[in-house]
Design a protein around this motif. Structure first.
Motif, PDB file in Angstrom:
ATOM      1  N   ARG A 423       0.815  -1.203   0.000  1.00 55.84           N
ATOM      2  CA  ARG A 423       0.000   0.000   0.000  1.00 55.84           C
ATOM      3  C   ARG A 423       0.857   1.266   0.000  1.00 55.84           C
ATOM      4  N   THR A 424       2.100   1.128  -0.474  1.00 57.68           N
ATOM      5  CA  THR A 424       2.980   2.291  -0.629  1.00 57.68           C
ATOM      6  C   THR A 424       3.185   2.605  -2.104  1.00 57.68           C
ATOM      7  N   THR A 425       3.688   1.638  -2.864  1.00 59.32           N
ATOM      8  CA  THR A 425       3.882   1.836  -4.296  1.00 59.32           C
ATOM      9  C   THR A 425       2.791   1.175  -5.129  1.00 59.32           C
ATOM     10  N   TYR A 426       1.952   0.341  -4.472  1.00 61.29           N
ATOM     11  CA  TYR A 426       0.841  -0.365  -5.129  1.00 61.29           C
ATOM     12  C   TYR A 426       1.325  -1.322  -6.218  1.00 61.29           C
ATOM     13  N   ALA A 427       2.474  -1.923  -5.978  1.00 59.01           N
ATOM     14  CA  ALA A 427       2.923  -2.993  -6.868  1.00 59.01           C
ATOM     15  C   ALA A 427       2.156  -4.266  -6.559  1.00 59.01           C
ATOM     16  N   ALA A 441      -3.387  -4.510  -3.732  1.00 61.39           N
ATOM     17  CA  ALA A 441      -3.750  -3.613  -2.628  1.00 61.39           C
ATOM     18  C   ALA A 441      -5.103  -2.971  -2.900  1.00 61.39           C
ATOM     19  N   ASP A 442      -5.955  -2.925  -1.875  1.00 69.64           N
ATOM     20  CA  ASP A 442      -7.276  -2.331  -2.009  1.00 69.64           C
ATOM     21  C   ASP A 442      -7.396  -1.097  -1.126  1.00 69.64           C
ATOM     22  N   GLU A 443      -8.207  -0.145  -1.560  1.00 66.50           N
ATOM     23  CA  GLU A 443      -8.496   1.063  -0.785  1.00 66.50           C
ATOM     24  C   GLU A 443     -10.010   1.264  -0.744  1.00 66.50           C
ATOM     25  N   TYR A 444     -10.514   1.501   0.449  1.00 67.28           N
ATOM     26  CA  TYR A 444     -11.949   1.591   0.724  1.00 67.28           C
ATOM     27  C   TYR A 444     -12.462   2.979   0.335  1.00 67.28           C
ATOM     28  N   VAL A 445     -13.491   3.029  -0.489  1.00 71.49           N
ATOM     29  CA  VAL A 445     -14.009   4.292  -1.006  1.00 71.49           C
ATOM     30  C   VAL A 445     -15.044   4.865  -0.049  1.00 71.49           C
ATOM     31  N   GLN A 446     -14.744   6.042   0.486  1.00 75.07           N
ATOM     32  CA  GLN A 446     -15.676   6.809   1.313  1.00 75.07           C
ATOM     33  C   GLN A 446     -15.596   8.264   0.850  1.00 75.07           C
ATOM     34  N   PRO A 447     -16.718   8.924   0.624  1.00 75.31           N
ATOM     35  CA  PRO A 447     -16.689  10.271   0.055  1.00 75.31           C
ATOM     36  C   PRO A 447     -15.768  11.268   0.753  1.00 75.31           C
ATOM     37  N   PRO A 448     -15.709  11.317   2.106  1.00 76.17           N
ATOM     38  CA  PRO A 448     -14.801  12.304   2.721  1.00 76.17           C
ATOM     39  C   PRO A 448     -13.321  12.042   2.400  1.00 76.17           C
ATOM     40  N   GLN A 449     -13.011  10.827   1.947  1.00 71.64           N
ATOM     41  CA  GLN A 449     -11.621  10.459   1.695  1.00 71.64           C
ATOM     42  C   GLN A 449     -11.219  10.626   0.227  1.00 71.64           C
ATOM     43  N   LEU A 450     -12.039  11.310  -0.577  1.00 75.20           N
ATOM     44  CA  LEU A 450     -11.731  11.421  -2.007  1.00 75.20           C
ATOM     45  C   LEU A 450     -10.335  12.004  -2.274  1.00 75.20           C
ATOM     46  N   PRO A 451      -9.901  13.090  -1.610  1.00 73.72           N
ATOM     47  CA  PRO A 451      -8.545  13.592  -1.880  1.00 73.72           C
ATOM     48  C   PRO A 451      -7.463  12.562  -1.573  1.00 73.72           C
ATOM     49  N   GLN A 452      -7.633  11.813  -0.476  1.00 73.70           N
ATOM     50  CA  GLN A 452      -6.642  10.779  -0.145  1.00 73.70           C
ATOM     51  C   GLN A 452      -6.667   9.645  -1.173  1.00 73.70           C
ATOM     52  N   LEU A 453      -7.857   9.288  -1.651  1.00 73.57           N
ATOM     53  CA  LEU A 453      -7.943   8.241  -2.675  1.00 73.57           C
ATOM     54  C   LEU A 453      -7.263   8.693  -3.958  1.00 73.57           C
ATOM     55  N   GLU A 454      -7.472   9.934  -4.333  1.00 73.25           N
ATOM     56  CA  GLU A 454      -6.811  10.453  -5.530  1.00 73.25           C
ATOM     57  C   GLU A 454      -5.297  10.440  -5.369  1.00 73.25           C
ATOM     58  N   ALA A 455      -4.804  10.738  -4.155  1.00 74.28           N
ATOM     59  CA  ALA A 455      -3.365  10.691  -3.906  1.00 74.28           C
ATOM     60  C   ALA A 455      -2.830   9.259  -4.014  1.00 74.28           C
ATOM     61  N   ARG A 456      -3.630   8.275  -3.584  1.00 78.59           N
ATOM     62  CA  ARG A 456      -3.193   6.886  -3.679  1.00 78.59           C
ATOM     63  C   ARG A 456      -3.196   6.401  -5.117  1.00 78.59           C
ATOM     64  N   VAL A 457      -4.160   6.851  -5.900  1.00 82.33           N
ATOM     65  CA  VAL A 457      -4.121   6.550  -7.334  1.00 82.33           C
ATOM     66  C   VAL A 457      -2.869   7.181  -7.949  1.00 82.33           C
ATOM     67  N   ALA A 458      -2.548   8.407  -7.545  1.00 82.38           N
ATOM     68  CA  ALA A 458      -1.344   9.073  -8.056  1.00 82.38           C
ATOM     69  C   ALA A 458      -0.086   8.290  -7.686  1.00 82.38           C
ATOM     70  N   ALA A 459      -0.053   7.697  -6.481  1.00 82.58           N
ATOM     71  CA  ALA A 459       1.104   6.881  -6.089  1.00 82.58           C
ATOM     72  C   ALA A 459       1.227   5.648  -6.973  1.00 82.58           C
ATOM     73  N   ALA A 460       0.090   5.011  -7.281  1.00 80.27           N
ATOM     74  CA  ALA A 460       0.120   3.863  -8.185  1.00 80.27           C
ATOM     75  C   ALA A 460       0.620   4.277  -9.565  1.00 80.27           C
ATOM     76  N   VAL A 461       0.165   5.422 -10.048  1.00 86.20           N
ATOM     77  CA  VAL A 461       0.597   5.925 -11.359  1.00 86.20           C
ATOM     78  C   VAL A 461       2.091   6.206 -11.354  1.00 86.20           C
ATOM     79  N   ALA A 462       2.579   6.846 -10.305  1.00 88.07           N
ATOM     80  CA  ALA A 462       3.998   7.216 -10.239  1.00 88.07           C
ATOM     81  C   ALA A 462       4.901   5.996 -10.249  1.00 88.07           C
ATOM     82  N   ASN A 463       4.410   4.862  -9.735  1.00 90.28           N
ATOM     83  CA  ASN A 463       5.240   3.665  -9.622  1.00 90.28           C
ATOM     84  C   ASN A 463       4.822   2.545 -10.575  1.00 90.28           C
ATOM     85  N   GLY A 464       3.921   2.843 -11.507  1.00 93.23           N
ATOM     86  CA  GLY A 464       3.499   1.819 -12.449  1.00 93.23           C
ATOM     87  C   GLY A 464       2.776   0.657 -11.798  1.00 93.23           C
ATOM     88  N   GLY A 465       2.039   0.925 -10.719  1.00 97.12           N
ATOM     89  CA  GLY A 465       1.428  -0.135  -9.927  1.00 97.12           C
ATOM     90  C   GLY A 465      -0.006  -0.441 -10.319  1.00 97.12           C
TER      91      GLY A 465
END
Length: 582
Positions: A423-427, A441-465
């Motif tokens: 749950r760091t690089t999402y490999a 790796a899974d991430e639980y979708v809750q509306p208040p957490q949308l910015p954090q979810l977007e950041a985790r998607v960005a981490a997966a993108v940055a590392n090709g995960g």
């Protein structure tokens, strides 16, 4: 006579020279074909290589890491080799470092790193050059940093940009690589124009040039699933009437299907056993209707009721028309017919932490039987109820593998000693005890957490995960959830390949097995790529070591204007590609 002899001698010399030339050319070709070192390196493979993206505004570019993120030893600045071209990074401290995002690598291939650097101490009595090292961090498929190659020490001049370069060959077991930059004194250095490329042809991890893979998945249960058997841990609706929850499960599945059809997206519905039934008026008994004595308040159930009652004893033994909360058979058929992916959330919705191999065998047999009645294939992916992978034995994991499970999600996240997912690089990571099974790796979708979810998607993108975003279908009935899922679909479409979990894992596995053989580099660059597996690859993305003017694929020649080539590679197929330099 002498003139004739000289002519004969000259002809012999010319013949010998021609023969030698031909032999030298043949030797060169043979050397290339035998695997002599390649010379041509491709473009930059590292995401966010110009340090431009910093989604969380913490001063550290997305995908990059450092020894001391909360200190002032790393700073992002606009002082660059080419003014106005982006950002550079300041690094200060002999024990400090800046480390790049990951790229996928292959054992035996060579990788070239280069950057520009200068020393930039501002104090009058400390204006001097320094030195720097580059560390090659080789990770295996499990993400273990098993080998570090250090470059030679290289001089960084004072206030004058200099090229810092190093090349290393990926060792056996290597699956990923990142580079860290290490100052050798406390002098401040500035780095810019970071580049990491492969010598030869680089195979992209995901199709159609996408930077990461993303799955949308749902825990999808009737009242007989985790609703009537609700557990107080990690369940936001644990105190709600299970019948109302089941009604929302049905409604939410229809809403998500409508959204996905509008967006052209396919998701994975992790389904419990009673979802496949259209009724049970005949009183069928599943799994011998077990009583689970471990379902107690000590193990975080709300009551001890199920400790002494058979697990399926609440079945009303009616049909979908009379009790649509208990049987979802018609809806499952509709989801499947619409192209959505149906996988296992177990038949019984039991806790993997407390059951043994025989329980798993019975559960798989029951799930396969009712799925077959709906003409749905056996599951190849499993989502653990209540994230209950902690405590699984080697025998239980083997039962999963024997029953065709090749990926798992909803693994334990709350206890680090039991963590399986990255749950760091999402490999994607292989299960330590059984490499046939991959953990996403899974991430639980809750509306208040949308910015954090977007950041985790960005981490997966940055590392090709690869990342799995999920919720219960019952949760998707709210307007806030609908808006959140719509936003996530739009974010994902920009950089991610969206696909069901099993397809993501199968693609990743097959790409790792591909073989590339370079036949020649001059005058044309010729290589062959082979798919030895059973999975067809669509949109396979190859980063070329040049931008050719013409490409020939499988005998078909065409003009070309890019250094990225996309092609389809069927299972058990080899294709030859020829590149003509511009």
């Amino acid at each position: 006579m002498r003139t004739r002899i000289r002519r004969i001698q000259r002809r012999k010399i010319v013949s010998i020279v021609l023969v030698v030339a031909v032999l030298l050319f043949a030797v060169r070709v043979l050397l290339v074909r035998a695997g002599s070192p390649l010379q041509l390196a491709g473009p930059n493979l590292v995401a966010n290589n110009n340090f431009a993206i910093d989604s969380d505004n913490n001063g550290i570019p997305d995908g990059w890491t450092t020894a001391f993120p909360d200190a002032k030893g790393i700073q992002r600045r606009k002082f660059t080799v080419t003014p106005g071209s982006g950002y550079s990074m300041y690094i200060a401290g002999v024990n400090n470092w800046l480390r790049s995002p990951l790229i996928d690598v292959r054992p035996g291939e060579s990788y070239l790193v280069s950057l520009q650097a200068l020393a930039d101490n501002t104090e009058p009595n400390k204006q001097s050059p320094t030195q720097v090292e580059l560390w090659f961090h080789w990770l295996d498929a499990r993400g273990i940093d098993f080998n570090i190659d250090l470059s030679d020490r290289q001089t960084v001049p004072y206030r004058q940009w200099a090229a810092i370069t190093a090349t290393r060959q990926a060792p056996p077991r290597a699956a990923q690589l990142s580079i860290s930059i290490h100052p050798l004194t406390d002098d401040r250095i500035v780095v810019d124009q970071f580049r990491l490329s492969q010598v030869g042809v680089h195979i992209g991890a995901w199709p159609n040039g996408k930077a990461a893979a993303l799955a949308f998945s749902f825990d999808y249960e009737t009242e007989m699933g985790g609703l009537i058997h609700t557990r107080s841990e990690d369940d936001p609706n644990a105190t709600t009437d299970p019948q109302q929850r089941a009604q929302r499960m049905r409604a939410g599945a229809d809403l998500i299907l409508a959204l996905f059809q509008r967006e052209g997206v396919r998701g994975t519905f992790y389904t419990t056993g009673y979802n496949f039934l259209t009724g049970n008026r005949d009183g069928r008994v599943f799994m011998n209707n077990p009583t689970y004595t471990w379902a107690t308040t000590d193990n975080r159930w709300a009551t001890n009721y199920w400790q002494s009652h058979p697990w399926f004893s609440s079945d009303p033994h009616t049909d979908e028309q009379a009790n649509p909360e208990w049987y979802f058979g018609s809806q499952v058929r509709r989801l499947y017919a619409a192209g959505q992916d149906i996988q296992s959330h177990t038949f019984a919705h039991f806790a993997g932490s407390y059951v043994g191999p025989d329980d798993w065998r019975a559960d798989f047999a029951a799930w396969k039987a009712v799925a077959a009645e709906q003409e749905i294939a056996p599951a190849t992916s499993l989502a653990f109820p209540w994230s209950s992978s902690a405590g699984m034995t080697a025998q239980s994991w083997q039962v999963l593998a024997d029953n065709g499970i090749r990926s798992v999600t909803r693994t334990n996240w709350s206890q680090p000693r039991f963590a399986l997912a990255d749950r760091t690089t999402y490999a994607l990571r292989p299960l330590p005890i059984n490499k046939e099974i991959t953990v996403i790796a899974d991430e639980y979708v809750q509306p208040p957490q949308l910015p954090q979810l977007e950041a985790r998607v960005a981490a997966a993108v940055a590392n090709g995960g690869a990342i799995d975003l999920w919720a219960h279908t019952e949760e998707t009935v709210s307007a806030a959830q609908q808006a959140t899922w719509q936003a996530l679909v739009h974010v994902a479409k920009q950089r991610c390949w969206i696909a069901p979990v099993p397809e993501i894992v199968a693609y990743h596995t097959t790409v790792r097995d591909l073989r590339v053989v370079v036949r020649s580099e001059q005058p044309q660059y010729v290589f062959q790529i082979t798919n030895p597996d059973n999975t067809d690859l669509h949109g396979l993305t190859l980063t070329l070591p040049m931008q050719p003017k013409t490409v020939q694929i499988g005998g078909v020649r065409q003009a070309f204007t890019s250094n990225q080539l996309q092609l389809d590679l069927p299972a058990h197929h080899t294709v030859e590609v020829t590149l003509w330099p511009a």
